[in-house]
Design a protein around this motif. Structure first.
Motif, PDB file in Angstrom:
ATOM      1  N   ARG A 287      12.209  -4.769 -49.406  1.00 34.85           N
ATOM      2  CA  ARG A 287      10.851  -4.221 -49.564  1.00 34.85           C
ATOM      3  C   ARG A 287      10.876  -2.708 -49.382  1.00 34.85           C
ATOM      4  O   ARG A 287      10.247  -1.966 -50.152  1.00 34.85           O
ATOM      5  CB  ARG A 287       9.902  -4.867 -48.542  1.00 34.85           C
ATOM      6  CG  ARG A 287       8.433  -4.486 -48.751  1.00 34.85           C
ATOM      7  CD  ARG A 287       7.590  -4.852 -47.544  1.00 34.85           C
ATOM      8  NE  ARG A 287       7.924  -4.024 -46.381  1.00 34.85           N
ATOM      9  CZ  ARG A 287       7.531  -2.760 -46.226  1.00 34.85           C
ATOM     10  NH1 ARG A 287       6.785  -2.161 -47.150  1.00 34.85           N
ATOM     11  NH2 ARG A 287       7.879  -2.084 -45.144  1.00 34.85           N
ATOM     12  N   GLN A 288      11.600  -2.245 -48.368  1.00 36.05           N
ATOM     13  CA  GLN A 288      11.650  -0.810 -48.122  1.00 36.05           C
ATOM     14  C   GLN A 288      12.402  -0.075 -49.228  1.00 36.05           C
ATOM     15  O   GLN A 288      12.037   1.044 -49.589  1.00 36.05           O
ATOM     16  CB  GLN A 288      12.319  -0.543 -46.761  1.00 36.05           C
ATOM     17  CG  GLN A 288      11.494  -1.013 -45.569  1.00 36.05           C
ATOM     18  CD  GLN A 288      12.028  -0.499 -44.247  1.00 36.05           C
ATOM     19  OE1 GLN A 288      12.666   0.547 -44.190  1.00 36.05           O
ATOM     20  NE2 GLN A 288      11.770  -1.246 -43.172  1.00 36.05           N
ATOM     21  N   ILE A 289      13.431  -0.690 -49.764  1.00 40.83           N
ATOM     22  CA  ILE A 289      14.174  -0.061 -50.867  1.00 40.83           C
ATOM     23  C   ILE A 289      13.262   0.134 -52.076  1.00 40.83           C
ATOM     24  O   ILE A 289      13.225   1.206 -52.688  1.00 40.83           O
ATOM     25  CB  ILE A 289      15.411  -0.906 -51.241  1.00 40.83           C
ATOM     26  CG1 ILE A 289      16.475  -0.806 -50.146  1.00 40.83           C
ATOM     27  CG2 ILE A 289      15.993  -0.474 -52.590  1.00 40.83           C
ATOM     28  CD1 ILE A 289      17.637  -1.768 -50.327  1.00 40.83           C
ATOM     29  N   MET A 290      12.508  -0.894 -52.428  1.00 42.73           N
ATOM     30  CA  MET A 290      11.650  -0.800 -53.607  1.00 42.73           C
ATOM     31  C   MET A 290      10.487   0.164 -53.383  1.00 42.73           C
ATOM     32  O   MET A 290       9.940   0.728 -54.344  1.00 42.73           O
ATOM     33  CB  MET A 290      11.133  -2.185 -53.993  1.00 42.73           C
ATOM     34  CG  MET A 290      12.235  -3.165 -54.382  1.00 42.73           C
ATOM     35  SD  MET A 290      13.426  -2.504 -55.586  1.00 42.73           S
ATOM     36  CE  MET A 290      12.376  -2.329 -57.049  1.00 42.73           C
ATOM     37  N   ALA A 291      10.096   0.351 -52.106  1.00 43.39           N
ATOM     38  CA  ALA A 291       9.005   1.287 -51.804  1.00 43.39           C
ATOM     39  C   ALA A 291       9.496   2.727 -51.707  1.00 43.39           C
ATOM     40  O   ALA A 291       8.682   3.649 -51.586  1.00 43.39           O
ATOM     41  CB  ALA A 291       8.325   0.879 -50.496  1.00 43.39           C
ATOM     42  N   CYS A 292      10.789   2.909 -51.780  1.00 40.02           N
ATOM     43  CA  CYS A 292      11.378   4.243 -51.589  1.00 40.02           C
ATOM     44  C   CYS A 292      11.331   5.017 -52.909  1.00 40.02           C
ATOM     45  O   CYS A 292      12.304   5.092 -53.659  1.00 40.02           O
ATOM     46  CB  CYS A 292      12.808   4.090 -51.099  1.00 40.02           C
ATOM     47  SG  CYS A 292      13.549   5.606 -50.513  1.00 40.02           S
ATOM     48  N   THR A 293      10.146   5.599 -53.205  1.00 39.85           N
ATOM     49  CA  THR A 293       9.948   6.289 -54.488  1.00 39.85           C
ATOM     50  C   THR A 293       9.749   7.794 -54.335  1.00 39.85           C
ATOM     51  O   THR A 293       9.642   8.507 -55.331  1.00 39.85           O
ATOM     52  CB  THR A 293       8.729   5.694 -55.213  1.00 39.85           C
ATOM     53  OG1 THR A 293       7.586   5.797 -54.365  1.00 39.85           O
ATOM     54  CG2 THR A 293       8.978   4.232 -55.565  1.00 39.85           C
ATOM     55  N   THR A 294       9.708   8.270 -53.096  1.00 33.38           N
ATOM     56  CA  THR A 294       9.544   9.706 -52.874  1.00 33.38           C
ATOM     57  C   THR A 294      10.697  10.223 -52.031  1.00 33.38           C
ATOM     58  O   THR A 294      11.342   9.458 -51.295  1.00 33.38           O
ATOM     59  CB  THR A 294       8.215  10.010 -52.159  1.00 33.38           C
ATOM     60  OG1 THR A 294       8.238   9.394 -50.861  1.00 33.38           O
ATOM     61  CG2 THR A 294       7.046   9.488 -52.965  1.00 33.38           C
ATOM     62  N   ARG A 295      10.931  11.528 -52.110  1.00 36.11           N
ATOM     63  CA  ARG A 295      12.059  12.131 -51.407  1.00 36.11           C
ATOM     64  C   ARG A 295      11.918  11.995 -49.892  1.00 36.11           C
ATOM     65  O   ARG A 295      12.908  11.860 -49.162  1.00 36.11           O
ATOM     66  CB  ARG A 295      12.177  13.600 -51.802  1.00 36.11           C
ATOM     67  CG  ARG A 295      13.359  14.319 -51.162  1.00 36.11           C
ATOM     68  CD  ARG A 295      13.513  15.718 -51.719  1.00 36.11           C
ATOM     69  NE  ARG A 295      13.800  15.685 -53.145  1.00 36.11           N
ATOM     70  CZ  ARG A 295      13.975  16.781 -53.885  1.00 36.11           C
ATOM     71  NH1 ARG A 295      13.853  17.985 -53.319  1.00 36.11           N
ATOM     72  NH2 ARG A 295      14.238  16.688 -55.175  1.00 36.11           N
ATOM     73  N   GLY A 296      10.714  11.996 -49.404  1.00 40.58           N
ATOM     74  CA  GLY A 296      10.505  11.958 -47.963  1.00 40.58           C
ATOM     75  C   GLY A 296      10.418  10.559 -47.369  1.00 40.58           C
ATOM     76  O   GLY A 296      10.268  10.415 -46.155  1.00 40.58           O
ATOM     77  N   HIS A 297      10.480   9.534 -48.205  1.00 40.51           N
ATOM     78  CA  HIS A 297      10.360   8.167 -47.702  1.00 40.51           C
ATOM     79  C   HIS A 297      11.588   7.807 -46.872  1.00 40.51           C
ATOM     80  O   HIS A 297      12.720   7.964 -47.312  1.00 40.51           O
ATOM     81  CB  HIS A 297      10.197   7.189 -48.862  1.00 40.51           C
ATOM     82  CG  HIS A 297       9.851   5.798 -48.418  1.00 40.51           C
ATOM     83  ND1 HIS A 297       8.576   5.303 -48.462  1.00 40.51           N
ATOM     84  CD2 HIS A 297      10.624   4.806 -47.902  1.00 40.51           C
ATOM     85  CE1 HIS A 297       8.567   4.061 -48.006  1.00 40.51           C
ATOM     86  NE2 HIS A 297       9.803   3.739 -47.660  1.00 40.51           N
TER      87      HIS A 297
END
Length: 323
Positions: A287-297
């Motif tokens: 879930r966290q990988i797929m939500a990682c869409t910004t540089r600061g995530h």
């Protein structure tokens, strides 16, 4: 000797000389006795005394007497099976036992107890043990690695490990020992229904035998199918890991389907860090990988004794610093 036992021993011949893991219980007594009868100068024994129960001294005494009477080289190991935080005592004892058996082979080779160095070790788990392992895996909702149950052979620590009895029912081994007039030592813990494996053995297996007389063979086939499927998944994971890289690229992971993503992540954690993620941990990591869409995530998730973290465009697993 019954045909099933003969056929099982046939697979050991190319791997002589060998050591037998000898507890003194019925299964390992049958294995050591059968191997000694067939290859009297090609077999040694290793006894592991964990010292975890009062009966341990009796098991060791029986092992010494049995081997001395037949001139079988015997090495005894005394491991300390302390379990780490979060680890079950049974898992710790099992790991300590395998390490002790490997040390035992080294000791036997250093003592030159057999004409040639030992490179193989035989374990006495049988068809009923395989059934219990599969049922335990099912009860825990295990994936393919668990459903594959115990492998017939594998390599570890420079040794070939073999389980020749996996197709032989436990009662058949005991019957053969009785025909030979050979006694063994009963482990009192085998009657303790506090252990799930013992409840399966004494309450479930008899019912299965009545309802499905061929259950050992059919469940063994299911485990074999799971082993084949798991091998395919490992091959796919190796190919995917070559693409996503080590450490894995987050963007490359996002391009995979959810099942392949989980498969390659499990492979990465196991092969490169020797750990396994729980089902819920893997779901949260994906879930966290797929939500990682910004540089600061950020990604920071505890798995085993460490954390999976994001560092720039990649995932890393880092061990936790001791408190």
């Amino acid at each position: 000797m019954p045909r099933a036992l003969n056929e099982a021993l046939h697979g050991l011949a190319p791997h002589l000389p060998l050591a037998v893991a000898f507890s003194g219980g019925a299964d390992s007594t049958a294995l050591l006795l059968a191997c000694w009868q067939r290859w009297p100068q090609q077999v040694a024994a290793i006894h592991v005394n964990h010292g975890l129960q009062e009966a341990a001294a009796g098991f060791e005494a029986f092992a010494r007497q049995f081997c001395t009477a037949r001139g079988i080289p015997l090495h005894i190991e005394y491991p300390h099976a302390r379990h780490a935080s979060g680890e079950s005592p049974e898992d710790a004892a099992r790991k300590a036992r395998y390490a002790a058996l490997a040390r035992g082979v080294q000791a036997l080779n250093q003592a030159q107890t057999l004409p040639q160095p030992i490179a193989s070790i035989a374990l006495a788990q049988h068809a009923d043990d395989q059934v219990e392992t599969l049922l335990l895996a099912l009860s825990r909702g295990a994936g393919l690695p668990g459903l594959a149950a115990m492998p017939r052979q594998w390599e570890r620590n420079g040794l070939l490990w073999l389980r020749p009895w996996l197709t032989v029912p436990g009662p058949q081994l005991r019957h053969w020992l009785q025909q030979q007039g050979q006694n063994w030592v009963e482990d009192p813990s085998n009657l303790d229904l506090h252990y799930t494996r013992n409840r399966i053995r004494h309450r479930i297996v008899p019912v299965l035998e009545q309802a499905f007389p061929a259950f050992r063979q059919t469940l063994a086939r299911s485990s074999a199918h799971a082993q084949q499927a798991q091998q395919i998944l490992e091959e796919v994971a190796q190919a995917d890991l070559a693409v996503v890289g080590v450490p894995p690229s987050i963007r490359a992971l996002q391009a995979l389907s959810a099942p392949r993503q989980a498969n390659v992540l499990r492979h990465w954690l196991k092969q490169h860090h020797g750990i396994a993620a729980q089902h819920r941990q893997m779901q949260e990591l994906q879930r966290q990988i797929m939500a990682c869409t910004t540089r600061g995530h950020q990604i920071h998730l505890k798995i085993a004794n460490g954390h999976v973290q994001r560092h720039n465009a990649w995932l890393h697993w880092l061990t936790s610093s001791p408190a």
